[in-house]
Design an enzyme around this catalytic site. Structure first.
Site, PDB file in Angstrom:
ATOM      1  N   LYS A  38      -3.814  -3.213  18.601  1.00  0.00           N
ATOM      2  CA  LYS A  38      -5.042  -3.479  17.836  1.00  0.00           C
ATOM      3  C   LYS A  38      -4.882  -4.723  16.946  1.00  0.00           C
ATOM      4  O   LYS A  38      -5.752  -5.584  16.931  1.00  0.00           O
ATOM      5  CB  LYS A  38      -5.415  -2.280  16.946  1.00  0.00           C
ATOM      6  CG  LYS A  38      -5.649  -0.981  17.700  1.00  0.00           C
ATOM      7  CD  LYS A  38      -6.149   0.120  16.785  1.00  0.00           C
ATOM      8  CE  LYS A  38      -5.187   0.519  15.686  1.00  0.00           C
ATOM      9  NZ  LYS A  38      -3.907   1.129  16.143  1.00  0.00           N
ATOM     10  N   ARG A  68     -10.157   7.024  10.957  1.00  0.00           N
ATOM     11  CA  ARG A  68      -9.029   7.730  11.577  1.00  0.00           C
ATOM     12  C   ARG A  68      -9.217   9.241  11.535  1.00  0.00           C
ATOM     13  O   ARG A  68      -8.372   9.966  12.052  1.00  0.00           O
ATOM     14  CB  ARG A  68      -7.747   7.371  10.835  1.00  0.00           C
ATOM     15  CG  ARG A  68      -6.907   6.292  11.524  1.00  0.00           C
ATOM     16  CD  ARG A  68      -5.784   5.985  10.576  1.00  0.00           C
ATOM     17  NE  ARG A  68      -4.569   5.546  11.139  1.00  0.00           N
ATOM     18  CZ  ARG A  68      -4.146   4.274  11.098  1.00  0.00           C
ATOM     19  NH1 ARG A  68      -4.917   3.332  10.643  1.00  0.00           N
ATOM     20  NH2 ARG A  68      -2.963   3.973  11.551  1.00  0.00           N
ATOM     21  N   ARG A  94       8.577  -3.971  16.694  1.00  0.00           N
ATOM     22  CA  ARG A  94       7.571  -4.879  16.121  1.00  0.00           C
ATOM     23  C   ARG A  94       8.062  -5.568  14.843  1.00  0.00           C
ATOM     24  O   ARG A  94       8.597  -4.935  13.953  1.00  0.00           O
ATOM     25  CB  ARG A  94       6.308  -4.060  15.801  1.00  0.00           C
ATOM     26  CG  ARG A  94       5.249  -4.820  15.043  1.00  0.00           C
ATOM     27  CD  ARG A  94       3.919  -4.141  15.134  1.00  0.00           C
ATOM     28  NE  ARG A  94       3.885  -2.809  14.548  1.00  0.00           N
ATOM     29  CZ  ARG A  94       2.836  -1.983  14.650  1.00  0.00           C
ATOM     30  NH1 ARG A  94       1.758  -2.359  15.315  1.00  0.00           N
ATOM     31  NH2 ARG A  94       2.864  -0.799  14.101  1.00  0.00           N
ATOM     32  N   ARG A  96       7.937  -3.702   9.380  1.00  0.00           N
ATOM     33  CA  ARG A  96       7.256  -2.736   8.508  1.00  0.00           C
ATOM     34  C   ARG A  96       8.164  -1.547   8.256  1.00  0.00           C
ATOM     35  O   ARG A  96       8.835  -1.084   9.168  1.00  0.00           O
ATOM     36  CB  ARG A  96       5.962  -2.246   9.188  1.00  0.00           C
ATOM     37  CG  ARG A  96       4.820  -3.196   9.035  1.00  0.00           C
ATOM     38  CD  ARG A  96       3.665  -2.831   9.903  1.00  0.00           C
ATOM     39  NE  ARG A  96       3.263  -1.425   9.852  1.00  0.00           N
ATOM     40  CZ  ARG A  96       2.167  -0.953  10.416  1.00  0.00           C
ATOM     41  NH1 ARG A  96       1.355  -1.766  11.062  1.00  0.00           N
ATOM     42  NH2 ARG A  96       1.851   0.319  10.342  1.00  0.00           N
ATOM     43  N   ARG A 136       3.641   9.209  13.212  1.00  0.00           N
ATOM     44  CA  ARG A 136       2.312   8.558  13.210  1.00  0.00           C
ATOM     45  C   ARG A 136       1.583   8.814  14.529  1.00  0.00           C
ATOM     46  O   ARG A 136       0.362   8.991  14.550  1.00  0.00           O
ATOM     47  CB  ARG A 136       2.468   7.053  12.946  1.00  0.00           C
ATOM     48  CG  ARG A 136       2.812   6.778  11.476  1.00  0.00           C
ATOM     49  CD  ARG A 136       3.445   5.427  11.277  1.00  0.00           C
ATOM     50  NE  ARG A 136       2.600   4.335  11.707  1.00  0.00           N
ATOM     51  CZ  ARG A 136       3.050   3.171  12.147  1.00  0.00           C
ATOM     52  NH1 ARG A 136       4.351   2.941  12.211  1.00  0.00           N
ATOM     53  NH2 ARG A 136       2.224   2.243  12.499  1.00  0.00           N
TER      54      ARG A 136
END
Ligand code: AMP
Length: 215
Positions: free
Chosen positions: A13, A88, A127, A160, A171
């Protein structure tokens, strides 16, 4: 054009949003980015959000809805917006509808990006992103030319804190339980478009561009 980008963590996203906002001049509203900025600035919102983010849990609805409501009322959203990571939960989706009704707006399309779970975990764990320009890389799939340095702006790259494997899996669990049911919500409104995200970034974007150009 009022757009929602949906999909689990690691679906792409954020990567797509960076490209979309160049091709289509609408503000990119990422609740995750807003919370991370608040955490970095150690504001009361940031201190509250951090407790949940560190555990891979959702920040409470009333807090999240409040910041999005404020953001959507700003003038740069008049010509449209790209929501990323919001809503969400069903409560957030219903609250969003009410806010938009008051602003005489509606969601034109919800784009849902799907990726097999094990690939999501590898994407999230690998990431890294640029502190300056927010460009996203992946140590496994799309590494920068020079370790720790952004190819685009030379800024330093960072991981992160919630992209560790255990938090990432939590998550994904939260996504399946609380966010995936929202797909039916937008399907019922006739605005849901689902596309596969386990392809080259430019291929995924080509599909998104097609959808947005038809609005
Ligand atoms: P993201 O960058 O979208 O993956 O979001 C990172 C974290 O911010 C999430 O794991 C949540 O803790 C929090 N967060 C972001 N958006 C929301 C939302 N719409 N509702 C609740 N928490 C959120």
């Amino acid at each position: 054009m009022n757009v929602i980008l949906m999909g689990p963590p690691g679906a792409g996203k954020g990567t797509q949003a960076e490209i979309i906002k160049v091709a289509f001049p609408i503000p990119h509203i990422s609740t995750g980015d807003m919370f991370r900025e608040a955490v970095q600035n150690q504001t009361p919102l940031g201190k509250e959000a951090k407790k949940y983010m560190d555990e891979g849990k959702l920040v409470p609805d009333e807090v999240t809805i409040g910041i999005v409501e404020e953001r959507l009322a700003q003038a740069d959203c008049d010509q449209g917006f790209l929501l990323d990571g919001f809503p969400r939960t069903t409560i957030q989706a219903e609250a969003l509808d009410k806010v938009l009704e008051r602003l005489h707006k509606k969601i034109d399309t919800a784009i849902n990006i799907t990726v097999p779970t094990e690939l999501l975990v590898r994407r999230v764990v690998g990431r890294i992103s640029c502190k300056e320009c927010k460009a996203i890389y992946n140590l496994e799939f799309n590494p920068p030319s020079q370790t720790g340095v952004c190819d685009i702006c030379g800024g330093s790259l960072t991981q992160r804190s919630d992209d560790q494997e255990e938090t990432a899996r939590k998550r994904l669990e939260v996504y399946s339980e609380q966010t995936a049911p929202l797909l039916a919500y937008y399907e019922n409104k006739g605005v849901l478009h689902t596309l596969r995200g386990d392809r080259e970034t430019r291929e995924v974007f080509a599909d998104i561009k097609n959808i947005l150009e038809r609005l």
